[in-house]
Design an enzyme around this catalytic site. Sequence first.
Site, PDB file in Angstrom:
ATOM      1  CD  GLU A 198      19.082  39.171   6.762  1.00  0.00           C
ATOM      2  OE1 GLU A 198      18.357  39.088   5.741  1.00  0.00           O
ATOM      3  OE2 GLU A 198      20.305  39.010   6.732  1.00  0.00           O
ATOM      4  CG  ASP A 214      22.213  47.050   6.643  1.00  0.00           C
ATOM      5  OD1 ASP A 214      23.083  47.829   7.092  1.00  0.00           O
ATOM      6  OD2 ASP A 214      22.282  45.817   6.763  1.00  0.00           O
ATOM      7  CG  ASP A 251      23.067  39.848   9.133  1.00  0.00           C
ATOM      8  OD1 ASP A 251      21.976  40.212   8.672  1.00  0.00           O
ATOM      9  OD2 ASP A 251      24.156  40.268   8.707  1.00  0.00           O
TER      10      ASP A 251
END
Length: 610
Positions: A451, A504, A404
Amino acid sequence: LRMAAVVTSNCSLTPSIVATRNKISSAMIQTVGVKFTGDTRLIHRHDLSQAKITRPHSHRVLSATVASAPDNAWDVKNMEIGADLSEEYGTVPKKAPPPRRTGVVLHPTSFPGPYGMGEIGSEAKSFIDWLVQADMQVWQVLPLVPPGRPIPGVREDYWSPYSGQDANAGSHLLISLNGLVEMGLLDSTDLPPQCLPAGDVDWDYVVEKKEPALFQAADKLASGSADKHWVDAFAAWRAEPDTQCWLEDTALFNVINDQDHLRGMDWWNWPVELRDRNEAALAEVLSTKKDEIDRYCALQFLFDHQWCQVKKYASEKGVKILGDMPIYVGGHSADVWANRQLFTLNEEGLSALVSGVPPDAFSEDGQLWGSPLYDWEAHAAEDFGWWTRRMQRAQRLYHETRIDHFRGLAGYWAVDAASDTAKSGSWKVGPGIALFDALKKNLGYITIIAEDLGVITPDVVELREAIQAPGMLVLQFAFDGDGLNLHRPHNHYANSIVYPGTHDNDTSVGWFQSASPEAKDTFIQYSGMSDESEVAWHMIRLAMSSVADTCIICFQDILSLDGSCRMNTPGVADGNWVWRCQGFGGLETETAKLQEMCKTFARLPSSKME
């Protein structure tokens, strides 16, 4: 740009045509001002936000005529123009189809389950069975760490899997109680009353009813009164160097943290002797809190055992588990407490600089995350050993790992810890390729997903390409702006993962309902949608048809659910991480649609490819 992209595409061209194509391409590229990078056939361009589009064209066989031919049948470098070519020259070499696949995002807490939340027992295996039936090849999960627990008036983490207190630990709340009965650690009479198997996660029930049963099983194992097989297995696992390097510090941290007079207090506010890890003080905790430490370690063993059984089952079925690794760890964590020298902390353990992202179109103040930043020079000095151990643990739990905020490894936003917003931060150079060189040297082959959403500068793209990691594309971002929007399918590239939306984001239905009129019109025109009730499946179809090698879909989109079923709303603390599905039966229509799309867009498992 469009002409250059057409000229430089690879469609099984002969070397002579490729050579001519390259001359034309180079001339055109000089004219339009984009970058041509030799044999990789990449075109780079910057959009208005300085994001970089990389368009690698994979080598695909377009002709139905295939045959074998000598390796040198197309070697014309040293031949004169007009010379005769061999009879084999007109054949097209047969090549393996590109590796294309589809998967689903569904965190284990979202499974149905009898004790307030999903578990990693039979429900996980049922989900894997459904994935196989639907021709899905990837299962993406959120971090499996113990979620942040709310402490009223002190810390409002609201059970976020991104607020864990150790990067390597597993959430014991996911342990299957029925699995513990099968191991002989619980009797059926020890099980709590069952609650509704679906509906939102009932965290209060989990803590009040399920957790005591987990403690009972762990105590039986840790005390040595369980079956000898499991007692020996626990002892062997706890003694493994790969376990010891994180488990003992984590157990110690959690036991200290759970003492009544310290509960809710950050470790840098603990008594100095505990804060600074005084040997005598820690020895006293190890002596007086031995049972609690053993319980914690036993719970971690039980999680590890059950999850590794799930991973083994997925492997046998041809499903890859894609894990999630947040780039930063929380300040109040065993990671930071036990490794202070690797973070930018002062003598009292307080952060000098903290993490965040700068202001953008979505937030005029930026985002202040508040995690302590790494001291990258210190990490490099120990050959990135902490990162090596973290990635090694990820390899045990997952087949592939998504990092991430990958961009923070190229350049990261650093904010003074005293600031109230992220506005006043500044960019700093990250570890870059040195980190991945060390990981490769220390671990060998690792599979990483980058990501790379947000402000993506050229150095981020160069780092991702250097390690050959797939990037991410999100269709919910595709329909604002013009046709150069890098998330729009015609701008996609092969080495990437495309999502209709991530955990998200809103669901596709919820996104469309709240999208701007302009975005709605663009989506309708692009997808050809005539029935708004089918918006989720039009999104799925666009993702499936993308040139991206991997397509991953949130389970809520497969069920065509609205925004009330989204998993997380960033910036909103309450109401997240609670959605659960009803199960995996009765999905014949959805399964058939996925099967057909996988066939249409060459995303079938290799065993089904013709």
